[in-house]
Design a protein around this motif. Structure first.
Motif, PDB file in Angstrom:
ATOM      1  N   ARG A  19      57.402 -14.850  12.727  1.00 30.88           N
ATOM      2  CA  ARG A  19      57.699 -14.044  11.546  1.00 30.88           C
ATOM      3  C   ARG A  19      58.623 -14.716  10.536  1.00 30.88           C
ATOM      4  O   ARG A  19      58.724 -14.255   9.404  1.00 30.88           O
ATOM      5  N   GLU A  20      59.340 -15.757  10.926  1.00 34.70           N
ATOM      6  CA  GLU A  20      60.271 -16.374   9.975  1.00 34.70           C
ATOM      7  C   GLU A  20      60.478 -17.857  10.279  1.00 34.70           C
ATOM      8  O   GLU A  20      60.168 -18.325  11.374  1.00 34.70           O
ATOM      9  N   ASP A  21      61.011 -18.551   9.285  1.00 32.27           N
ATOM     10  CA  ASP A  21      61.314 -19.975   9.419  1.00 32.27           C
ATOM     11  C   ASP A  21      62.731 -20.115   9.970  1.00 32.27           C
ATOM     12  O   ASP A  21      63.710 -19.898   9.257  1.00 32.27           O
ATOM     13  N   LYS A  22      62.855 -20.449  11.244  1.00 35.97           N
ATOM     14  CA  LYS A  22      64.166 -20.588  11.874  1.00 35.97           C
ATOM     15  C   LYS A  22      64.955 -21.770  11.315  1.00 35.97           C
ATOM     16  O   LYS A  22      66.167 -21.851  11.493  1.00 35.97           O
ATOM     17  N   PHE A  23      64.277 -22.690  10.644  1.00 37.65           N
ATOM     18  CA  PHE A  23      64.930 -23.905  10.144  1.00 37.65           C
ATOM     19  C   PHE A  23      65.532 -23.722   8.752  1.00 37.65           C
ATOM     20  O   PHE A  23      66.244 -24.594   8.274  1.00 37.65           O
ATOM     21  N   ARG A  24      65.230 -22.585   8.114  1.00 36.56           N
ATOM     22  CA  ARG A  24      65.802 -22.331   6.794  1.00 36.56           C
ATOM     23  C   ARG A  24      67.316 -22.263   6.941  1.00 36.56           C
ATOM     24  O   ARG A  24      67.831 -21.607   7.836  1.00 36.56           O
ATOM     25  N   ASP A  25      68.030 -22.959   6.124  1.00 39.48           N
ATOM     26  CA  ASP A  25      69.496 -23.007   6.128  1.00 39.48           C
ATOM     27  C   ASP A  25      70.083 -23.717   7.354  1.00 39.48           C
ATOM     28  O   ASP A  25      71.259 -23.530   7.670  1.00 39.48           O
ATOM     29  N   VAL A  26      69.284 -24.508   8.063  1.00 43.08           N
ATOM     30  CA  VAL A  26      69.764 -25.303   9.189  1.00 43.08           C
ATOM     31  C   VAL A  26      69.565 -26.779   8.825  1.00 43.08           C
ATOM     32  O   VAL A  26      68.479 -27.162   8.368  1.00 43.08           O
ATOM     33  N   ARG A  27      70.596 -27.575   9.027  1.00 42.36           N
ATOM     34  CA  ARG A  27      70.472 -29.010   8.727  1.00 42.36           C
ATOM     35  C   ARG A  27      69.682 -29.690   9.841  1.00 42.36           C
ATOM     36  O   ARG A  27      70.007 -29.547  11.017  1.00 42.36           O
ATOM     37  N   TRP A  28      68.631 -30.415   9.439  1.00 36.40           N
ATOM     38  CA  TRP A  28      67.814 -31.138  10.405  1.00 36.40           C
ATOM     39  C   TRP A  28      67.210 -32.346   9.700  1.00 36.40           C
ATOM     40  O   TRP A  28      67.249 -32.474   8.487  1.00 36.40           O
ATOM     41  N   ARG A  29      66.662 -33.245  10.525  1.00 35.34           N
ATOM     42  CA  ARG A  29      65.996 -34.427   9.976  1.00 35.34           C
ATOM     43  C   ARG A  29      64.802 -34.763  10.859  1.00 35.34           C
ATOM     44  O   ARG A  29      64.700 -34.298  12.000  1.00 35.34           O
ATOM     45  N   GLU A  30      63.933 -35.579  10.325  1.00 34.45           N
ATOM     46  CA  GLU A  30      62.806 -36.060  11.122  1.00 34.45           C
ATOM     47  C   GLU A  30      63.301 -37.208  11.987  1.00 34.45           C
ATOM     48  O   GLU A  30      63.910 -38.152  11.506  1.00 34.45           O
ATOM     49  N   GLY A  31      63.058 -37.109  13.279  1.00 28.80           N
ATOM     50  CA  GLY A  31      63.488 -38.123  14.221  1.00 28.80           C
ATOM     51  C   GLY A  31      62.323 -38.938  14.742  1.00 28.80           C
ATOM     52  O   GLY A  31      61.216 -38.935  14.174  1.00 28.80           O
ATOM     53  N   TYR A  32      62.549 -39.619  15.833  1.00 30.32           N
ATOM     54  CA  TYR A  32      61.566 -40.491  16.467  1.00 30.32           C
ATOM     55  C   TYR A  32      60.244 -39.740  16.649  1.00 30.32           C
ATOM     56  O   TYR A  32      60.224 -38.619  17.141  1.00 30.32           O
ATOM     57  N   GLY A  33      59.152 -40.370  16.248  1.00 27.62           N
ATOM     58  CA  GLY A  33      57.827 -39.795  16.427  1.00 27.62           C
ATOM     59  C   GLY A  33      57.576 -38.525  15.643  1.00 27.62           C
ATOM     60  O   GLY A  33      56.651 -37.782  15.965  1.00 27.62           O
ATOM     61  N   GLY A  34      58.407 -38.240  14.641  1.00 29.78           N
ATOM     62  CA  GLY A  34      58.241 -37.025  13.852  1.00 29.78           C
ATOM     63  C   GLY A  34      58.933 -35.808  14.445  1.00 29.78           C
ATOM     64  O   GLY A  34      58.774 -34.695  13.938  1.00 29.78           O
TER      65      GLY A  34
END
Length: 161
Positions: free
Chosen positions: A86-101
């Motif tokens: 139902r929602e994007d849990k990553f909104r407002d969370v700092r993250w980056r693309e790591g090894y293998g995506g």
């Protein structure tokens, strides 16, 4: 047999597992995870079949496993008390693309990315056996890690039975 008594005495760490595949990303709070082999080193995380993360992880080549400090309850609630259906849990969370995506969260104590080498049926959970390929930490691991007893009051974002 009183397995609930035995299970209730265990208090393992919880972690956030993230998956990315086909342009989608997902993540959830996991209470069942542990190293499962010494040579070669392997780690298993168990994802509920009802969870959106399970859906995305089913076709992911890599998963990321993140250790939370005990004081990171808000992050645990975001990934454990909400559903990615139902929602994007990553909104407002700092993250980056790591090894293998893989999706790597920025504000966690430690993390690792693992290549999925096996998927194991475990009843209502699937075990994803991981071969660790990359890892990192924010600094010296000084803060106590979040355990199941710390997260027990988080109401799951999806049904548990």
């Amino acid at each position: 047999m009183d397995i609930d008594s035995i299970a209730g005495r265990l208090d393992p760490e919880v972690c956030v597992v993230t998956a990315a595949s086909g342009g989608e990303r997902a993540g959830c709070l996991v209470g069942f995870a542990a190293q499962c082999s010494l040579r070669p080193v392997r780690f298993a995380v168990w994802l509920s079949e009802l969870n959106r993360t399970h859906e995305v992880a089913g076709s992911a080549e890599f998963l990321a496993v993140h250790l939370l400090a005990r004081d990171q309850r808000a992050l645990a609630e975001r990934f454990g008390g909400r559903t990615g259906h139902r929602e994007d849990k990553f909104r407002d969370v700092r993250w980056r693309e790591g090894y293998g995506g893989a999706v790597v969260l920025a504000d966690v104590e430690e993390w690792f990315v693992g290549r999925v080498v096996a998927r194991v049926d475990g009843g209502d959970h699937t075990g994803f056996v991981l071969d660790p390929v990359d890892s990192g930490r924010r600094g010296a691991p000084e803060r106590p890690l979040m355990r199941q007893s710390d997260a027990i009051t988080i109401r799951p974002g999806h049904p548990v039975d």
